[in-house]
Design a protein around this motif. Structure first.
Motif, short mmCIF file in Angstrom:
data_model
loop_
_atom_site.label_atom_id
_atom_site.label_comp_id
_atom_site.label_asym_id
_atom_site.label_seq_id
_atom_site.Cartn_x
_atom_site.Cartn_y
_atom_site.Cartn_z
N ASP A 76 0.83 -1.20 0.00
CA ASP A 76 0.00 0.00 0.00
C ASP A 76 0.87 1.26 0.00
O ASP A 76 0.54 2.25 -0.67
N GLN A 77 1.97 1.22 0.74
CA GLN A 77 2.90 2.35 0.76
C GLN A 77 3.49 2.57 -0.63
O GLN A 77 3.60 3.71 -1.11
N ARG A 78 3.88 1.48 -1.27
CA ARG A 78 4.44 1.57 -2.63
C ARG A 78 3.41 2.14 -3.59
O ARG A 78 3.73 2.97 -4.44
N GLU A 79 2.16 1.71 -3.46
CA GLU A 79 1.10 2.20 -4.32
C GLU A 79 0.90 3.70 -4.15
O GLU A 79 0.73 4.43 -5.13
N PHE A 80 0.95 4.17 -2.90
CA PHE A 80 0.81 5.61 -2.64
C PHE A 80 1.95 6.39 -3.28
O PHE A 80 1.73 7.41 -3.95
N LEU A 81 3.18 5.89 -3.12
CA LEU A 81 4.34 6.55 -3.71
C LEU A 81 4.22 6.59 -5.24
O LEU A 81 4.49 7.62 -5.87
N TYR A 82 3.80 5.48 -5.82
CA TYR A 82 3.64 5.41 -7.27
C TYR A 82 2.61 6.43 -7.77
O TYR A 82 2.83 7.14 -8.75
N ARG A 83 1.49 6.52 -7.06
CA ARG A 83 0.44 7.45 -7.50
C ARG A 83 0.92 8.90 -7.42
O ARG A 83 0.59 9.70 -8.30
N VAL A 84 1.66 9.22 -6.40
CA VAL A 84 2.19 10.59 -6.28
C VAL A 84 3.15 10.87 -7.42
O VAL A 84 3.09 11.93 -8.07
N LEU A 85 4.05 9.93 -7.69
CA LEU A 85 5.04 10.11 -8.74
C LEU A 85 4.41 10.20 -10.13
O LEU A 85 4.87 10.94 -11.00
N TYR A 86 3.34 9.43 -10.34
CA TYR A 86 2.76 9.29 -11.68
C TYR A 86 1.55 10.20 -11.91
O TYR A 86 1.00 10.26 -13.01
N TRP A 87 1.14 10.92 -10.90
CA TRP A 87 -0.12 11.69 -10.92
C TRP A 87 -0.27 12.56 -12.18
O TRP A 87 -1.28 12.51 -12.87
N ASN A 88 0.73 13.34 -12.48
CA ASN A 88 0.66 14.25 -13.63
C ASN A 88 1.23 13.66 -14.92
O ASN A 88 1.36 14.37 -15.92
N LYS A 89 1.58 12.37 -14.87
CA LYS A 89 2.20 11.73 -16.04
C LYS A 89 1.27 10.75 -16.73
O LYS A 89 1.66 10.13 -17.73
N ARG A 90 0.06 10.59 -16.22
CA ARG A 90 -0.84 9.57 -16.76
C ARG A 90 -1.26 9.90 -18.19
O ARG A 90 -1.92 10.90 -18.43
N ARG A 91 -0.84 9.06 -19.10
CA ARG A 91 -1.28 9.20 -20.49
C ARG A 91 -1.20 7.82 -21.15
O ARG A 91 -0.37 6.99 -20.80
N GLU A 92 -2.07 7.59 -22.11
CA GLU A 92 -2.11 6.29 -22.77
C GLU A 92 -0.92 6.10 -23.70
O GLU A 92 -0.30 7.07 -24.15
N ALA A 93 -0.60 4.85 -23.99
CA ALA A 93 0.45 4.53 -24.94
C ALA A 93 0.09 5.09 -26.31
O ALA A 93 -1.09 5.16 -26.68
N ALA A 94 1.09 5.48 -27.05
CA ALA A 94 0.88 6.06 -28.38
C ALA A 94 0.06 5.11 -29.26
O ALA A 94 0.37 3.93 -29.37
N GLY A 95 -1.00 5.65 -29.85
CA GLY A 95 -1.82 4.88 -30.78
C GLY A 95 -2.84 3.96 -30.14
O GLY A 95 -3.57 3.25 -30.86
N LEU A 96 -2.94 3.96 -28.79
CA LEU A 96 -3.79 2.98 -28.12
C LEU A 96 -5.26 3.13 -28.49
O LEU A 96 -5.90 2.16 -28.93
N THR A 97 -5.84 4.30 -28.28
CA THR A 97 -7.27 4.48 -28.54
C THR A 97 -7.61 4.19 -30.00
O THR A 97 -8.63 3.55 -30.29
N LYS A 98 -6.77 4.65 -30.90
CA LYS A 98 -7.01 4.38 -32.33
C LYS A 98 -7.02 2.88 -32.60
O LYS A 98 -7.89 2.38 -33.33
N PHE A 99 -6.07 2.16 -32.00
CA PHE A 99 -6.00 0.71 -32.22
C PHE A 99 -7.21 0.01 -31.61
O PHE A 99 -7.83 -0.86 -32.25
N LEU A 100 -7.56 0.33 -30.35
CA LEU A 100 -8.69 -0.31 -29.70
C LEU A 100 -9.99 -0.04 -30.45
O LEU A 100 -10.81 -0.95 -30.64
#
Length: 241
Positions: A75-99
């Motif tokens: 749970d601690q690791r998950e909290f750290l990850y969310r803080v680090l990744y909060w402003n970086k969340r974006r889908e992989a290139a081409g994902l929505t178009k492919f799906l």
């Protein structure tokens, strides 16, 4: 030529829908530092990525750690990850178009991840991807996470598609093994490990700009059966976790 409506595509989340492995590793590294552990998190994830965090943590401590304590560390690791990744969340290139194109072609689309519901929401709903998936299978739906086959076999049942007609998209060595244990073929992404680390994927891609639904149909015809899991990888101690 195979008919797309007879097949399903099952996607892992971390490292596939999003390129977040560096942030996952950084969160683990900060946790390790807190507990005076010298393990290199990036190298650890190259081997164990795809497994539940509690199982990864079991391999790091030199002494037995109660499950309740491992859950607290996870749970601690998950909290750290969310803080680090909060402003970086974006889908992989081409994902929505492919799906979108895959759904239009007739493929059923499933998500198969080791993440719990709240982590799935953190990514899938933030990126507005949920409507592109017919089913979502996560940690709460299976007894055993990867490298066991459960995540993908449950996803196939939810999609009502037999395993031999499911194609898995994975970025982790153990995830690829889980696909083969489930009797499924695999397309791998080189976001977490080098392409040479994978056993026998139909194709290795950098992101979804390098593939189209028609390519998948061509590969299904070219690779008619799923490979057998690699015995050496399957017999490693961590595969029993």
């Amino acid at each position: 030529m195979p008919n797309a409506s007879d097949y399903a595509l099952i996607f892992d989340m971390d490292g596939v829908l999003i390129d977040n492995t560096a942030y996952q590793a950084r969160a683990f590294q900060l946790l390790f530092r807190e507990h005076s552990l010298t393990t290199n998190a990036r190298r650890l994830l190259e081997r164990l990525n795809g497994m539940p965090a509690t199982n990864i943590l079991k391999t790091v401590f030199r002494h037995p750690v109660p499950e309740k304590e491992l859950k607290k560390y996870a749970d601690q690791r998950e909290f750290l990850y969310r803080v680090l990744y909060w402003n970086k969340r974006r889908e992989a290139a081409g994902l929505t178009k492919f799906l979108t194109a895959a759904r239009a072609a007739g493929f059923k689309i499933g998500l198969g991840t080791a993440s719990p519901p709240e982590t799935i929401e953190y990514i899938i709903d933030h990126l507005n991807l949920r409507h592109l998936f017919d089913t979502i299978t996560g940690k709460a739906d299976v007894e055993r996470g990867k490298p066991h086959a459960d995540t993908f076999t449950v996803a196939a049942k939810q999609l009502s598609v037999p395993p031999e007609r499911c194609i898995v998209f994975e970025d982790a060595v153990l995830g690829e093994q889980a696909a083969y244990k489930a009797g499924m073929r695999c397309i791998c992404l080189s976001t977490s490990v080098k392409a040479s680390k994978f056993q026998n994927p139909m194709k290795v891609i950098k992101d979804f700009t390098e593939i189209a639904p028609q390519d998948v149909l061509n590969m299904i015809e070219q690779y008619p059966k799923a490979p057998k899991p690699d015995k050496q990888t399957a017999q490693r101690q961590y595969a029993k976790l």
